[in-house]
Design a protein around this motif. Structure first.
Motif, PDB file in Angstrom:
ATOM      1  N   THR A  40       0.826  -1.368   0.023  1.00 14.61           N
ATOM      2  CA  THR A  40      -0.034   0.112   0.040  1.00 14.61           C
ATOM      3  C   THR A  40       0.895   1.406  -0.071  1.00 14.61           C
ATOM      4  N   ASN A  42       1.233   5.355  -0.050  1.00 17.61           N
ATOM      5  CA  ASN A  42       0.791   6.814  -0.352  1.00 17.61           C
ATOM      6  C   ASN A  42       1.751   7.638  -0.984  1.00 17.61           C
ATOM      7  N   GLN A  84      -1.156  -3.089 -10.436  1.00 15.11           N
ATOM      8  CA  GLN A  84      -2.059  -2.870  -9.339  1.00 15.11           C
ATOM      9  C   GLN A  84      -2.997  -3.973  -8.746  1.00 15.11           C
ATOM     10  N   GLU A  90     -11.677   1.676  -5.037  1.00 16.27           N
ATOM     11  CA  GLU A  90     -11.311   2.949  -4.533  1.00 16.27           C
ATOM     12  C   GLU A  90      -9.799   3.614  -4.714  1.00 16.27           C
ATOM     13  N   ASP A  91      -9.070   2.376  -4.638  1.00 23.23           N
ATOM     14  CA  ASP A  91      -7.733   2.665  -4.851  1.00 23.23           C
ATOM     15  C   ASP A  91      -7.053   2.371  -6.115  1.00 23.23           C
ATOM     16  N   ASP A  92      -7.929   2.418  -7.092  1.00 19.10           N
ATOM     17  CA  ASP A  92      -7.660   2.445  -8.541  1.00 19.10           C
ATOM     18  C   ASP A  92      -6.729   3.663  -9.105  1.00 19.10           C
ATOM     19  N   LEU A  93      -5.731   3.672  -9.502  1.00 18.43           N
ATOM     20  CA  LEU A  93      -4.898   4.977  -9.573  1.00 18.43           C
ATOM     21  C   LEU A  93      -5.527   5.674 -10.705  1.00 18.43           C
ATOM     22  N   GLN A  96      -8.322   7.632  -9.697  1.00 19.81           N
ATOM     23  CA  GLN A  96      -7.949   8.765  -8.745  1.00 19.81           C
ATOM     24  C   GLN A  96      -7.377  10.001  -9.613  1.00 19.81           C
ATOM     25  N   ALA A 118      -1.811  10.350  -4.416  1.00 19.82           N
ATOM     26  CA  ALA A 118      -2.641   8.938  -4.530  1.00 19.82           C
ATOM     27  C   ALA A 118      -2.298   8.108  -3.607  1.00 19.82           C
ATOM     28  N   LYS A 119      -3.191   7.040  -3.366  1.00 19.63           N
ATOM     29  CA  LYS A 119      -2.879   5.951  -2.730  1.00 19.63           C
ATOM     30  C   LYS A 119      -3.273   4.597  -3.383  1.00 19.63           C
ATOM     31  N   PHE A 120      -2.595   3.727  -3.631  1.00 16.27           N
ATOM     32  CA  PHE A 120      -2.812   2.534  -4.268  1.00 16.27           C
ATOM     33  C   PHE A 120      -2.253   1.532  -3.506  1.00 16.27           C
ATOM     34  N   ALA A 121      -2.444   0.189  -4.048  1.00 14.69           N
ATOM     35  CA  ALA A 121      -1.869  -1.191  -3.760  1.00 14.69           C
ATOM     36  C   ALA A 121      -1.213  -1.716  -4.810  1.00 14.69           C
TER      37      ALA A 121
END
Length: 238
Positions: A40, A42, A84, A90-93, A96, A118-121
């Motif tokens: 994850t 940020n 990804q 919601e965490d789709d770059l 976002q 942005a925040k993503f995994a």
């Protein structure tokens, strides 16, 4: 001005055409790695390009050399995270970036600078890295792979945001409260790939590094796996 049209002065089919140089970078803020090997992130994404339609002569506008605009008013690249964890969440770059309200800075030269948070995994596994996570306190290899979702190499030419051949994630604003730190940076790469379906080349930019667990929270208290003083020397922490 049409914000949906890429600012190419000539179409790729023209002999005079050259792709837009898109400088790409990432400034890591904090990181967390789960037991399956998903990271994850940020971060502040970093993009820079020239839009010839946005040039002006400062002498004609009281010396103004730059302005700030809502991102919806200018063309922006459709950048996506290729490794990804999941899409459409919601965490789709890409989603976002599409919804981002972070303003762009436009200079009189036509240069556009965009640094949206942005925040993503990201999936840290790869062909040669299964992310077995046998000892989660040991450094773990990971990577972030970015590229345009639709534009090929005839439209966009990816470059380093910092104007050097060195492709590394920035850590100068990295949080000292991050559960994981960047233990080591590895040389990244800009990869050019061709597919059987298409004659056009496609590019992606890879940031490669190792992360290491800094601390865990046990019974409501922080338990450090790395000396807090050593954490400061691992990254340029603010």
């Amino acid at each position: 001005y049409d914000a949906t049209v890429i600012p190419l002065e000539h179409p790729p089919e023209s002999n005079n055409s050259t792709p837009i140089d898109l400088a790409v970078g990432i400034s890591l803020q904090n990181l967390d790695l789960d037991a399956a090997g998903y990271l994850t992130v940020n971060a502040w994404m970093q993009f820079k390009w020239i839009d010839f339609r946005l040039k002006w002569d400062p002498e004609l506008y009281e010396g103004i050399t730059q302005i700030r605009l809502p991102p919806s008013m200018v063309w922006k690249p459709d950048m996506a995270l290729y490794n990804q964890k999941s899409y459409g969440m919601e965490d789709d770059l890409m989603a976002q970036l599409e919804k981002s309200i972070a303003r762009v800075v436009v200079r009189s030269s036509g240069e556009v600078i965009w640094i949206p948070p942005a925040k993503f995994a990201a999936d840290c596994s790869s062909e040669d890295n299964m992310m077995k996570m046998e000892d989660p306190t040991e450094p773990q290899r990971c990577h972030i792979k970015l590229g345009s979702w639709t534009y090929d190499g005839l439209h966009l030419n990816l470059t380093s945001y910092y104007g050097t051949e060195q492709i590394e994630a920035e850590t100068s604003w990295f949080s000292r409260n991050s559960p994981y730190i960047v233990a080591e940076q590895e040389q990244g790469a800009i990869v050019v790939k061709k597919y059987d379906c298409c004659v056009e080349p496609y590019q992606s930019i890879h940031f490669r590094f190792k992360v290491q667990k800094a601390y865990d929270v046990q019974d409501g208290k922080k338990v450090y796996f790395i000396d807090p003083e050593k954490i400061k020397t691992k990254n340029n922490l603010y």
